[in-house]
Enzyme design. Structure first.
Site, mmCIF file in Angstrom:
data_model
loop_
_atom_site.group_PDB
_atom_site.id
_atom_site.type_symbol
_atom_site.label_atom_id
_atom_site.label_comp_id
_atom_site.label_asym_id
_atom_site.label_seq_id
_atom_site.Cartn_x
_atom_site.Cartn_y
_atom_site.Cartn_z
ATOM 1 N N GLU A 84 14.434 -11.842 -0.246
ATOM 2 C CA GLU A 84 14.494 -11.481 -1.678
ATOM 3 C C GLU A 84 15.111 -12.596 -2.515
ATOM 4 O O GLU A 84 16.221 -13.054 -2.228
ATOM 5 C CB GLU A 84 15.315 -10.190 -1.840
ATOM 6 C CG GLU A 84 15.247 -9.630 -3.244
ATOM 7 C CD GLU A 84 16.011 -8.317 -3.417
ATOM 8 O OE1 GLU A 84 16.580 -7.799 -2.448
ATOM 9 O OE2 GLU A 84 16.020 -7.825 -4.564
ATOM 10 N N LYS A 268 23.304 -0.795 -2.107
ATOM 11 C CA LYS A 268 22.215 -1.699 -1.706
ATOM 12 C C LYS A 268 22.563 -3.117 -2.179
ATOM 13 O O LYS A 268 22.353 -4.100 -1.469
ATOM 14 C CB LYS A 268 20.888 -1.216 -2.301
ATOM 15 C CG LYS A 268 19.658 -1.982 -1.831
ATOM 16 C CD LYS A 268 19.322 -3.214 -2.638
ATOM 17 C CE LYS A 268 18.039 -3.886 -2.158
ATOM 18 N NZ LYS A 268 17.752 -5.144 -2.855
ATOM 19 N N ASP A 284 23.293 -6.904 14.961
ATOM 20 C CA ASP A 284 22.527 -5.654 14.902
ATOM 21 C C ASP A 284 22.736 -5.052 13.511
ATOM 22 O O ASP A 284 23.697 -4.311 13.273
ATOM 23 C CB ASP A 284 23.028 -4.707 16.005
ATOM 24 C CG ASP A 284 22.235 -3.407 16.055
ATOM 25 O OD1 ASP A 284 21.581 -3.066 15.040
ATOM 26 O OD2 ASP A 284 22.292 -2.725 17.089
ATOM 27 N N HIS A 382 17.076 -12.477 -12.083
ATOM 28 C CA HIS A 382 16.350 -12.135 -10.858
ATOM 29 C C HIS A 382 14.865 -12.466 -11.003
ATOM 30 O O HIS A 382 14.276 -13.122 -10.147
ATOM 31 C CB HIS A 382 16.552 -10.660 -10.524
ATOM 32 C CG HIS A 382 15.713 -10.182 -9.372
ATOM 33 N ND1 HIS A 382 15.949 -10.607 -8.083
ATOM 34 C CD2 HIS A 382 14.637 -9.365 -9.318
ATOM 35 C CE1 HIS A 382 15.052 -10.048 -7.288
ATOM 36 N NE2 HIS A 382 14.244 -9.289 -8.009
#
Ligand SMILES: CC(C)(COP(=O)([O-])OP(=O)([O-])OC[C@H]1O[C@@H](n2cnc3c(N)ncnc32)[C@H](O)[C@@H]1OP(=O)([O-])[O-])[C@@H](O)C(=O)NCCC(=O)NCCSC(=O)C[C@@](C)(O)CC(=O)[O-]
Ligand SMILES: NC(=O)C1=CN([C@@H]2O[C@H](COP(=O)(O)OP(=O)(O)OC[C@H]3O[C@@H](n4cnc5c(N)ncnc54)[C@H](OP(=O)(O)O)[C@@H]3O)[C@@H](O)[C@H]2O)C=CC1
Length: 441
Positions: A84, A268, A284, A382
């Protein structure tokens, strides 16, 4: 003596090879490490074939370096693997802001994890629990026989707890918790081996039947904390005073504190910083993700993992505490050459130190997102970086990606359909030019 300063102004304007050279100048990495970071010395198909099953290839993602991080006074370059746009830029920007207030300070708990053994068909839970606790030393000894180096280094199974569930969809059950200090390993395999080893003894003691024997990913005794202090002046913008930016950020935090719909997106944004470090260092990430969200809901209501407040001097103060079961031994960390090089770049000597870097990256990403959201909105920063991906998906050849992206940004229309039109126009223009100079197309 090589420079060790993560404040690499304008790093992002360099070419990938020049950036790699700057990373090389930040001590500790040899040519093989740099090749592994660059991708040339990365995961071979032979290695990949031994890592998982049914391998047909390997899958690459961009590896970026977040700059400006200062963690407990130590300058740190943070490797991030992510698809991203704007995450690496945002983390670097926020680390620059935190640097104005002395950088990040961190702490962490011991690497204590929980192994769970589920026991069913036990008539008297109280009596069975007492019996289990009376045999704690015996159970710990069985568990610790499974793990020689862990125990030799001072870790291993440390405690036993019993939890009784009077009702479940299948009836009552006892759940035994084995508390294990995993030291520098993530610990899943070590704990699972211990849980399976003690289960027959628990069955013999209680007369019950053991079903599940597995670690818990809610590693709430293995926490890492990062804190940063950002002076108001560092947040000054041409259109807003730093004090006003802080007020907006505090409202953004307040929103996440009370509303789970917002908290999910806010968290998030925190994991935007953490997952890329986990990927870069071979961790992990599913384990950390599940633990993070469960921890965010630990009081029965899903909320923000970070807290933001203003101190008496008017500075913005952010804190992030969350479970971080990472390892610098075991799992894939020594198998994947890029993960090994990324760990070397971070120069961490323990799993706890790695966890502390992760929470700094998470706190930084949260700050970058909130600063953008509470001021100009997320789209400008962004989307102007995302424009390059839109240009590529519209079929722009590498040499024209920047040009297409710049046109999309200038037109304030960063959309796939417009990108496709621009690419089509460019193809026609370039084809015409080639005809004019007599080059066949
Ligand atoms: C993107 C910026 C940083 C631009 O911000 P800007 O104001 O244009 O930046 P600047 O030109 O003033 O530069 C400031 C610093 O940012 C870095 N920087 C600046 N540009 C670059 C670049 N191209 N590549 C690499 N680094 C860059 C660099 O460190 C630079 O310092 P310098 O080195 O020049 O002294 C800012 O708008 C920002 O932080 N935006 C937020 C980014 C973000 O959160 N992205 C995540 C995607 S959105 C999402 O998934 C999460 C969300 C938002 O939903 C979470 C939530 O809701 O809470
Ligand atoms: N639910 C989940 O999250 C699950 C995750 N996994 C996977 O398990 C893997 C991680 O398991 P993990 O047990 O960490 O990995 P490994 O089993 O690969 O390695 C850990 C072992 O390394 C040894 N060791 C050597 N030095 C140290 C040290 N300084 N500190 C700690 N251990 C040391 C210990 O072995 P010893 O003491 O025995 O000599 C320890 O048990 C990951 O790949 C994960 O994806 C697997 C199942 C479930």
């Amino acid at each position: 003596m090589k420079a060790k300063n993560s404040r690499l102004q304008g790093f992002y304007q360099l070419s990938p090879l020049d950036r790699l050279q700057a990373v090389g100048a930040f001590d500790g990495l040899n040519n093989d490490d740099l090749r592994a970071l660059h991708g040339a010395g990365s995961l071979t198909i032979e290695r990949a074939d031994k890592m998982i099953e049914n391998v047909v290839g390997t899958y690459s993602l961009p590896l970026g370096i977040a700059t400006n991080f200062q963690i407990n006074g130590k300058d740190t370059l943070v490797p991030m693997v992510v698809e991203e746009p704007s995450i690496v830029a945002g983390a670097s920007f926020a680390a620059k802001l935190a640097r104005e207030g002395g950088g990040f300070t961190t702490s962490s708990t011991e690497s204590l994890m929980i192994g769970q053994i589920q026991l069913v068909h036990i008539a008297d839970h109280a009596a069975a629990s007492e019996l289990i606790l009376q045999h704690k030393a015996d159970l710990l000894a069985i568990a610790n026989r499974q793990s020689t180096s862990l125990v030799g280094l001072g870790g291993g199974a440390k405690d036993v707890e019993v939890h009784s569930f009077a009702a479940s969809p299948m009836g009552p059950m006892l759940v035994v918790h084995l508390i294990v200090d995993c030291l520098d390993a993530m610990g899943a395999n070590a704990i699972n081996a211990m849980a399976e080893a003690v289960a027959p003894r628990l069955e013999a003691l209680t007369g019950g039947r053991a079903y599940l024997r597995i670690l818990s990913n809610l590693s709430d005794r293995r926490l890492a904390t990062a804190r940063c202090v950002v002076p108001a002046r560092a947040l000054d913008r041409s259109d807003l005073r730093g004090e006003d930016v802080i007020e907006g950020i505090l409202w953004a935090y307040a929103f996440a504190a009370v509303d789970p719909y917002r908290a999910t997106t806010h968290n998030k944004g925190i994991l935007n910083g953490i997952d890329p470090v986990l990927l870069a260092t071979g961790q992990d990430w599913r384990a950390i993700e599940s633990g993070a969200h469960a921890y965010a809901a630990r009081d029965g209501r899903y909320t923000s993992l970070t807290t933001w407040e203003q101190d008496a001097e008017g500075n913005l103060v952010g804190t992030l505490t969350m479970p971080l079961a990472v390892g610098i031994v075991g799992g894939a960390v020594k198998v994947h050459p890029t993960a090994a090089a990324a760990l070397k770049l971070l120069n961490v000597r323990s799993a706890r130190e790695l966890a502390e870097v992760c929470v700094c990256a998470g706190l930084a990403s949260n700050l970058a997102a909130m600063r953008a959201l509470a001021t100009e909105g997320i789209q400008r920063g962004h989307m102007s970086l995302h424009a390059r991906q839109i240009a590529m998906s519209a079929g722009a050849p590498p040499a024209l990606v920047e040009e297409v992206a710049e046109r999309l940004i200038a037109e304030r229309c960063i959309k796939p359909a417009r990108a496709a039109e621009i690419v089509r126009e460019m193809h026609e223009t370039y084809a015409l030019q080639r005809i004019e100079v007599g080059v066949p197309c």
